[in-house]
Design an enzyme around this catalytic site. Structure first.
Site, mmCIF file in Angstrom:
data_model
loop_
_atom_site.group_PDB
_atom_site.id
_atom_site.type_symbol
_atom_site.label_atom_id
_atom_site.label_comp_id
_atom_site.label_asym_id
_atom_site.label_seq_id
_atom_site.Cartn_x
_atom_site.Cartn_y
_atom_site.Cartn_z
ATOM 1 N N ASN A 164 0.860 -1.182 0.000
ATOM 2 C CA ASN A 164 0.000 0.000 0.000
ATOM 3 C C ASN A 164 0.900 1.237 0.000
ATOM 4 O OD1 ASN A 164 -1.863 1.999 0.468
ATOM 5 N ND2 ASN A 164 -2.322 1.399 2.586
ATOM 6 N N PHE A 165 0.906 1.955 -1.124
ATOM 7 C CA PHE A 165 1.778 3.136 -1.231
ATOM 8 C C PHE A 165 1.265 4.307 -0.386
ATOM 9 C CE2 PHE A 165 3.909 2.620 -5.717
ATOM 10 C CZ PHE A 165 4.384 1.378 -5.357
ATOM 11 N N LYS A 166 -0.023 4.276 -0.015
ATOM 12 C CA LYS A 166 -0.655 5.425 0.660
ATOM 13 C C LYS A 166 -0.412 6.689 -0.187
ATOM 14 C CE LYS A 166 0.383 3.133 4.990
ATOM 15 N NZ LYS A 166 0.220 3.175 6.426
ATOM 16 N N HIS A 203 -9.642 0.616 4.958
ATOM 17 C CA HIS A 203 -8.318 0.826 5.578
ATOM 18 C C HIS A 203 -8.461 1.755 6.785
ATOM 19 C CE1 HIS A 203 -4.181 2.114 6.191
ATOM 20 N NE2 HIS A 203 -3.844 0.989 5.572
ATOM 21 N N GLU A 249 -6.739 4.125 7.949
ATOM 22 C CA GLU A 249 -6.528 5.569 7.745
ATOM 23 C C GLU A 249 -7.782 6.212 7.156
ATOM 24 O OE1 GLU A 249 -2.820 5.220 5.670
ATOM 25 O OE2 GLU A 249 -1.830 4.686 7.546
ATOM 26 N N GLU A 268 -5.425 -5.600 10.486
ATOM 27 C CA GLU A 268 -4.408 -4.565 10.677
ATOM 28 C C GLU A 268 -4.716 -3.781 11.953
ATOM 29 O OE1 GLU A 268 -2.461 -3.422 6.745
ATOM 30 O OE2 GLU A 268 -4.268 -2.234 6.890
ATOM 31 N N SER A 291 3.262 -2.657 10.247
ATOM 32 C CA SER A 291 4.719 -2.595 10.441
ATOM 33 C C SER A 291 5.448 -3.900 10.103
ATOM 34 C CB SER A 291 5.038 -2.130 11.868
ATOM 35 O OG SER A 291 4.546 -0.823 12.071
HETATM 36 C C1 PEP Z 1 -0.882 -0.334 5.798
HETATM 37 O O1 PEP Z 1 -0.905 0.822 5.376
HETATM 38 O O2 PEP Z 1 -1.800 -1.100 5.479
HETATM 39 C C2 PEP Z 1 0.223 -0.762 6.650
HETATM 40 C C3 PEP Z 1 0.182 -1.951 7.157
HETATM 41 O O3 PEP Z 1 1.245 0.151 6.866
HETATM 42 P P1 PEP Z 1 2.638 -0.133 7.630
HETATM 43 O O4 PEP Z 1 3.245 -1.368 7.025
HETATM 44 O O5 PEP Z 1 3.443 1.094 7.386
HETATM 45 O O6 PEP Z 1 2.320 -0.357 9.071
#
Ligand code: PEP
Length: 231
Positions: A6-8, A86, A88, A155, A191
């Site tokens: 996921n580039f966000k 997600h 966010e 997540e 992470s």
């Molecule tokens: C995500 O955005 O879905 C995610 C898991 O980010 P990160 O790996 O940075 O925790």
């Protein structure tokens, strides 16, 4: 195994193309998903196990929704994989479960693969596993968990982008409880790093990972897929 990036709000059009081309040239076996920003969507030259998807969309074909993108814009590039729910978007952009279930139903009607994200905030985790699961099950309200193109990503909110991954025991427990009701592939996200992916992929009921930060470097992401290929 499904290894998703996921580039966000990272990478532009040029760097996304370099990333996608680099990953495609490696001829990996794992299922790979890449979610760039919508401005970087394009007609990529992909091998069948790699799909580029959309991080977000408005649940319409087209219309008057200034600043949003609908399926006319996604279909131009053959996008048939989307992220929905997600953390966010739930916690920063304020999407409600009602908004999320509308998006889910729209993407389902379009027969898209849906990577559906769920996970608890820190204060809920601190209350223990019963509170965690009741929070997560509420995130399945009005969601058809029997949809054949569903992939669920667990997540924990407190693990996303913080460098703090959930423990292997905690991931195993949540995935095991999700598996009692959900047949779809189950991913872990929060992470995940090159150093931790092997142990995470080894957890019972874990069918892959959704990675943000550590996947933005294409060589790192390639290493993660390589580790998955070797399992
Ligand atoms: C995500 O955005 O879905 C995610 C898991 O980010 P990160 O790996 O940075 O925790």
């Amino acid at each position: 195994m499904i290894i998703a990036s996921n580039f966000k709000t990272n990478h532009n059009r040029k760097s996304t193309k370099e990333f996608v081309d680099f990953i495609s040239l490696q001829h990996f076996f794992s299922e790979v998903r890449i979610f760039p920003p919508s401005t970087a969507l394009d007609d990529f030259d992909l091998t069948p196990n790699i799909r580029v998807g959309a991080q977000n969309f408005y649940p319409v074909q087209n219309g008057s929704f200034t600043g949003e993108i609908g399926f006319d814009q996604l279909e131009e590039f053959g996008i048939d994989t989307v992220l929905v729910g997600h953390s966010e978007r739930r916690h920063i952009l304020g999407e409600t479960q009602k908004d999320i279930s509308k998006k889910y139903d729209f993407a389902k009607a379009k027969e898209c693969e849906i990577v559906y994200c769920v996970g608890e905030p820190k204060e809920v985790r601190e209350e223990g596993i019963e509170a965690v699961m009741s929070y997560i099950w509420r995130q399945f309200d009005d969601i058809d968990v029997d949809y054949s193109e569903l992939v669920v990503a667990y997540e924990p909110v407190w693990a996303i982008g913080t460098g703090l991954s959930a423990s292997l025991e905690d991931i195993k427990e949540v995935l095991g409880l999700l598996r009692q009701k959900i047949k779809a592939p189950l991913l872990y996200g929060g992470s995940v790093k090159v150093e931790t992916i092997k142990d995470i992929l080894g957890i019972e009921n874990c069918d892959g990972v959704l990675v943000g930060t550590a996947s933005w470097d294409m060589k790192n992401f390639a290493k993660m897929i390589e580790i998955s290929d070797q399992l």
